[in-house]
Design a protein around this motif. Structure first.
Motif, PDB file in Angstrom:
ATOM      1  N   ALA A  22       0.830  -1.201   0.000  1.00 60.27           N
ATOM      2  CA  ALA A  22       0.000   0.000   0.000  1.00 60.27           C
ATOM      3  C   ALA A  22       0.868   1.257   0.000  1.00 60.27           C
ATOM      4  O   ALA A  22       0.566   2.244  -0.690  1.00 60.27           O
ATOM      5  N   ALA A  23       1.927   1.228   0.775  1.00 58.42           N
ATOM      6  CA  ALA A  23       2.837   2.378   0.813  1.00 58.42           C
ATOM      7  C   ALA A  23       3.475   2.606  -0.555  1.00 58.42           C
ATOM      8  O   ALA A  23       3.610   3.756  -1.006  1.00 58.42           O
ATOM      9  N   LEU A  24       3.848   1.525  -1.231  1.00 54.15           N
ATOM     10  CA  LEU A  24       4.437   1.655  -2.563  1.00 54.15           C
ATOM     11  C   LEU A  24       3.412   2.213  -3.547  1.00 54.15           C
ATOM     12  O   LEU A  24       3.733   3.083  -4.367  1.00 54.15           O
ATOM     13  N   ALA A  25       2.177   1.714  -3.474  1.00 54.85           N
ATOM     14  CA  ALA A  25       1.136   2.194  -4.387  1.00 54.85           C
ATOM     15  C   ALA A  25       0.934   3.697  -4.246  1.00 54.85           C
ATOM     16  O   ALA A  25       0.862   4.424  -5.242  1.00 54.85           O
ATOM     17  N   MET A  26       0.850   4.169  -3.020  1.00 54.86           N
ATOM     18  CA  MET A  26       0.589   5.587  -2.806  1.00 54.86           C
ATOM     19  C   MET A  26       1.772   6.440  -3.239  1.00 54.86           C
ATOM     20  O   MET A  26       1.601   7.468  -3.891  1.00 54.86           O
ATOM     21  N   SER A  27       2.982   6.015  -2.915  1.00 54.31           N
ATOM     22  CA  SER A  27       4.159   6.814  -3.271  1.00 54.31           C
ATOM     23  C   SER A  27       4.431   6.788  -4.771  1.00 54.31           C
ATOM     24  O   SER A  27       5.054   7.698  -5.308  1.00 54.31           O
ATOM     25  N   SER A  28       3.937   5.758  -5.450  1.00 53.55           N
ATOM     26  CA  SER A  28       4.206   5.609  -6.884  1.00 53.55           C
ATOM     27  C   SER A  28       3.215   6.358  -7.760  1.00 53.55           C
ATOM     28  O   SER A  28       3.472   6.555  -8.959  1.00 53.55           O
ATOM     29  N   ARG A  29       2.108   6.795  -7.188  1.00 52.16           N
ATOM     30  CA  ARG A  29       1.044   7.339  -8.027  1.00 52.16           C
ATOM     31  C   ARG A  29       1.476   8.523  -8.904  1.00 52.16           C
ATOM     32  O   ARG A  29       1.114   8.574 -10.089  1.00 52.16           O
ATOM     33  N   PRO A  30       2.210   9.495  -8.402  1.00 49.48           N
ATOM     34  CA  PRO A  30       2.535  10.647  -9.250  1.00 49.48           C
ATOM     35  C   PRO A  30       3.190  10.281 -10.576  1.00 49.48           C
ATOM     36  O   PRO A  30       2.922  10.899 -11.608  1.00 49.48           O
ATOM     37  N   SER A  31       4.066   9.275 -10.570  1.00 46.40           N
ATOM     38  CA  SER A  31       4.723   8.868 -11.814  1.00 46.40           C
ATOM     39  C   SER A  31       3.948   7.785 -12.541  1.00 46.40           C
ATOM     40  O   SER A  31       3.943   7.737 -13.780  1.00 46.40           O
ATOM     41  N   ALA A  52       4.303  -2.928 -10.429  1.00 49.32           N
ATOM     42  CA  ALA A  52       5.357  -2.813  -9.418  1.00 49.32           C
ATOM     43  C   ALA A  52       4.892  -3.331  -8.060  1.00 49.32           C
ATOM     44  O   ALA A  52       5.645  -4.000  -7.340  1.00 49.32           O
ATOM     45  N   VAL A  53       3.634  -3.033  -7.703  1.00 47.45           N
ATOM     46  CA  VAL A  53       3.112  -3.480  -6.409  1.00 47.45           C
ATOM     47  C   VAL A  53       2.995  -5.000  -6.387  1.00 47.45           C
ATOM     48  O   VAL A  53       3.359  -5.650  -5.399  1.00 47.45           O
ATOM     49  N   GLU A  54       2.489  -5.586  -7.471  1.00 47.05           N
ATOM     50  CA  GLU A  54       2.388  -7.042  -7.486  1.00 47.05           C
ATOM     51  C   GLU A  54       3.777  -7.682  -7.429  1.00 47.05           C
ATOM     52  O   GLU A  54       3.970  -8.714  -6.761  1.00 47.05           O
ATOM     53  N   LYS A  55       4.737  -7.101  -8.109  1.00 48.31           N
ATOM     54  CA  LYS A  55       6.109  -7.618  -8.064  1.00 48.31           C
ATOM     55  C   LYS A  55       6.649  -7.584  -6.634  1.00 48.31           C
ATOM     56  O   LYS A  55       7.300  -8.535  -6.178  1.00 48.31           O
ATOM     57  N   LEU A  56       6.373  -6.492  -5.911  1.00 48.91           N
ATOM     58  CA  LEU A  56       6.802  -6.399  -4.520  1.00 48.91           C
ATOM     59  C   LEU A  56       6.148  -7.475  -3.671  1.00 48.91           C
ATOM     60  O   LEU A  56       6.815  -8.140  -2.858  1.00 48.91           O
ATOM     61  N   VAL A  57       4.843  -7.669  -3.834  1.00 56.13           N
ATOM     62  CA  VAL A  57       4.128  -8.681  -3.054  1.00 56.13           C
ATOM     63  C   VAL A  57       4.725 -10.064  -3.310  1.00 56.13           C
ATOM     64  O   VAL A  57       4.973 -10.839  -2.370  1.00 56.13           O
ATOM     65  N   ARG A  58       4.967 -10.379  -4.562  1.00 55.36           N
ATOM     66  CA  ARG A  58       5.541 -11.684  -4.891  1.00 55.36           C
ATOM     67  C   ARG A  58       6.933 -11.848  -4.267  1.00 55.36           C
ATOM     68  O   ARG A  58       7.271 -12.928  -3.762  1.00 55.36           O
ATOM     69  N   SER A  59       7.706 -10.790  -4.304  1.00 51.52           N
ATOM     70  CA  SER A  59       9.049 -10.856  -3.734  1.00 51.52           C
ATOM     71  C   SER A  59       9.000 -11.099  -2.230  1.00 51.52           C
ATOM     72  O   SER A  59       9.725 -11.954  -1.698  1.00 51.52           O
ATOM     73  N   ARG A  60       8.147 -10.359  -1.531  1.00 53.82           N
ATOM     74  CA  ARG A  60       8.058 -10.499  -0.076  1.00 53.82           C
ATOM     75  C   ARG A  60       7.515 -11.875   0.317  1.00 53.82           C
ATOM     76  O   ARG A  60       7.993 -12.498   1.271  1.00 53.82           O
ATOM     77  N   LEU A  61       6.528 -12.347  -0.421  1.00 49.44           N
ATOM     78  CA  LEU A  61       5.966 -13.659  -0.099  1.00 49.44           C
ATOM     79  C   LEU A  61       6.978 -14.775  -0.359  1.00 49.44           C
ATOM     80  O   LEU A  61       7.004 -15.781   0.364  1.00 49.44           O
ATOM     81  N   SER A  62       7.807 -14.599  -1.359  1.00 51.71           N
ATOM     82  CA  SER A  62       8.834 -15.615  -1.631  1.00 51.71           C
ATOM     83  C   SER A  62       9.841 -15.695  -0.491  1.00 51.71           C
ATOM     84  O   SER A  62      10.426 -16.762  -0.238  1.00 51.71           O
ATOM     85  N   GLU A  63      10.029 -14.569   0.218  1.00 50.94           N
ATOM     86  CA  GLU A  63      10.933 -14.551   1.371  1.00 50.94           C
ATOM     87  C   GLU A  63      10.257 -15.095   2.620  1.00 50.94           C
ATOM     88  O   GLU A  63      10.865 -15.867   3.389  1.00 50.94           O
TER      89      GLU A  63
END
Length: 271
Positions: A22-31, A52-63
């Motif tokens: 959620a933090a990534l989604a909000m900070s990414s919106r302007p671009s 980008a958000v889905e990529k982050l979720v997949r990365s964190r879940l893989s860890e």
């Protein structure tokens, strides 16, 4: 460890990952709003932030949960084995709202076993609201337990819905909703399925019906609503109301709303 104890572990992961997403989604919106593509139709948009958000979720879940498959809106996913946990993610539910700057959008993340959600987190970046649920353990908004409304009259019920991206589907849905409108207090169309379901859980609306949703749209919010006491009928369940229709309502109006939905033709096959 019982079911609730096991799902508490999954919920902790879902909340942690969804917060970061959620933090990534909000900070990414302007671009991200300047990097937009389309999918099923010219109105079905996907931004760079969705990916980008889905990529982050997949990365964190893989860890945090190595070896468990992830099924997401933007990049699909592998089939889970019987009894295996599968994570279902909608990286930005309400992408059109997000694109326009409307704050009604969310990250939805659910853990499912054999196609049934057992833990879920739906996080709203703009408001900080966090909707969470455990199968058999309840649902909450920022730690406050949720209960559906006590409505008993369909003509006094507020019902939420949504529309698809294809023009012919929207036209068909709108005609059915127009026939439903005189039977209820009013209709709302906020634009994010996960939050529509959470709104039923909170008693902000009394019911919700929509055609054409995918698993990632409802996997989190449906559990939140069900654990708050709502009657939920999913397209994938044995008691499905109609082809591709999700149905959710407070118990006091569930039978009335279901009868009305059938009467106006919203349980029929969509175009």
């Amino acid at each position: 460890m019982g079911l609730v104890g096991a799902t508490e572990v999954l919920l902790d992961v879902a909340v942690s990952v969804a917060r970061e997403a959620a933090a990534l989604a909000m900070s990414s919106r302007p671009s991200a709003i300047h990097d937009v593509d389309t999918k099923t139709s010219k109105t079905d948009v996907v931004t760079a932030a969705d990916v980008a958000v889905e990529k982050l979720v997949r990365s964190r879940l893989s860890e945090l949960r190595p070896g468990e498959p992830v099924f997401g809106e933007e990049t699909g996913g592998a089939q889970a084995a019987p009894g295996q946990v599968c994570w279902v993610v909608d990286p930005i539910d309400g992408t059109v709202n997000y694109l326009y700057g409307l704050p009604w959008y969310a990250v939805s993340l659910a853990a499912q076993v054999d196609g049934v959600s057992v833990a879920a987190a739906v996080v709203e970046p703009e408001t900080g609201r966090e909707w969470t649920a455990l199968r058999g353990g309840g649902s909450w908004r920022n730690g406050v337990e949720l209960r559906v409304s006590t409505a008993t009259r369909l003509d006094m019920a507020l019902v939420s819905t949504g529309f698809g991206y294809r023009a012919e589907l929207r036209s068909w849905q709108a005609a059915g909703i127009a026939r439903l409108l005189p039977k209820v207090r009013d209709i709302r169309r906020p634009g994010a399925a996960s939050l529509d379901l959470c709104s039923v859980a909170a008693g902000w609306v009394d019911g919700y019906v929509e055609h054409g949703l995918s698993r990632w749209d409802w996997a989190g919010g449906a559990l939140v609503a069900e654990e708050a006491g709502a009657v939920v009928r999913l397209p994938t369940s044995a008691d499905a109301v109609g082809p591709g229709l999700i149905f959710c309502a407070t118990p006091g109006i569930a039978d009335q709303l279901l009868a009305a939905v059938k009467e106006v033709g919203l349980t029929e096959q969509t175009p």
